[in-house]
Enzyme design. Sequence first.
Site, PDB file in Angstrom:
ATOM      1  NE  ARG A  14     -14.633  47.336  35.042  1.00 23.18           N
ATOM      2  CZ  ARG A  14     -14.744  47.077  33.742  1.00 23.18           C
ATOM      3  NH1 ARG A  14     -15.241  45.946  33.340  1.00 23.18           N
ATOM      4  NH2 ARG A  14     -14.373  47.967  32.845  1.00 23.18           N
ATOM      5  CG  ASP A  65      -6.425  57.797  37.345  1.00 14.34           C
ATOM      6  OD1 ASP A  65      -7.366  58.242  38.027  1.00 14.34           O
ATOM      7  OD2 ASP A  65      -5.982  56.647  37.468  1.00 14.34           O
ATOM      8  CB  THR A 108     -21.134  40.507  37.039  1.00 13.66           C
ATOM      9  OG1 THR A 108     -21.323  41.931  37.131  1.00 13.66           O
ATOM     10  CG2 THR A 108     -22.141  39.818  37.929  1.00 13.66           C
ATOM     11  CG  ASP A 142      -7.484  55.785  34.290  1.00 17.72           C
ATOM     12  OD1 ASP A 142      -8.154  56.838  34.177  1.00 17.72           O
ATOM     13  OD2 ASP A 142      -7.951  54.754  34.792  1.00 17.72           O
TER      14      ASP A 142
HETATM   15  N1  URA Z   1      -9.787  53.384  30.061  1.00 18.93           N
HETATM   16  C1  URA Z   1      -8.742  54.234  30.039  1.00 18.93           C
HETATM   17  O1  URA Z   1      -8.805  55.328  30.571  1.00 18.93           O
HETATM   18  N2  URA Z   1      -7.610  53.844  29.414  1.00 18.93           N
HETATM   19  C2  URA Z   1      -7.485  52.657  28.782  1.00 18.93           C
HETATM   20  O2  URA Z   1      -6.432  52.370  28.210  1.00 18.93           O
HETATM   21  C3  URA Z   1      -8.597  51.775  28.827  1.00 18.93           C
HETATM   22  C4  URA Z   1      -9.728  52.168  29.467  1.00 18.93           C
END
Ligand code: URA
Length: 209
Positions: free
Chosen positions: A104, A203, A108, A200
């Site tokens: 990312r 993670d 922007t 996530d």
């Molecule tokens: N990416 C993720 O891993 N979890 C989310 O809730 C949104 C984007």
Amino acid sequence: MGKVYVFDHPLIQHKLTYIRDKSTGTKEFRELVDEVASLMAFEITRDLPLQEVNVETPVCEATSKVLAGKKLGIVPILRAGLGMTEGILKLIPAAKVGHVGLYRDPETLKPIEYYVKLPRDVEERDFIVVDPMLATGGSAVEAINSLKKRGATSIRFMCLVAAPEGVEVMQEAHPDVDIYIAALDEKLNDHGYIVPGLGDAGDRLYGTK
Ligand code: URA
């Protein structure tokens, strides 16, 4: 407009509940994502064409069916998409695997590709782009742009959990791409997480935080 298919098979839904559960540890999370990816691969390959072949059984000659040799490509979006790749390959081991990496842009906030490696015969393959989460849709749209720029014409997108916002963005940007999901959740929160989601995905797959 691309269609949205929700795979509501009881096994997929059952395993997804444990994937969502915050008390599920990294090892079990990874195993469950792998299993759900296999089950989703089983569902997404329902329409693969077959051809008839002759086979000699221990009893007699027979006509039977095999896959018609359609060329498939799996493209995980780095890094969380990797968590679904082996599960898919267990069912379709002849598929080739491409990779798309995006970051990312801090200013922007747009996803920018930093790594793309695809099978050579891009034009001839049916691609399944995979990422566990379809949140804002930014990464999925950009990953599919990367494939199309290189000549891909047949693309589907598969994820575990999608937010309505991401589905809308995808359908707008890529109306030719059907979306296959295990669950359509409620919304995105202010931090871009899917609600209720699973946190996530990268993670939780790799034990980072
Ligand atoms: N990416 C993720 O891993 N979890 C989310 O809730 C949104 C984007």
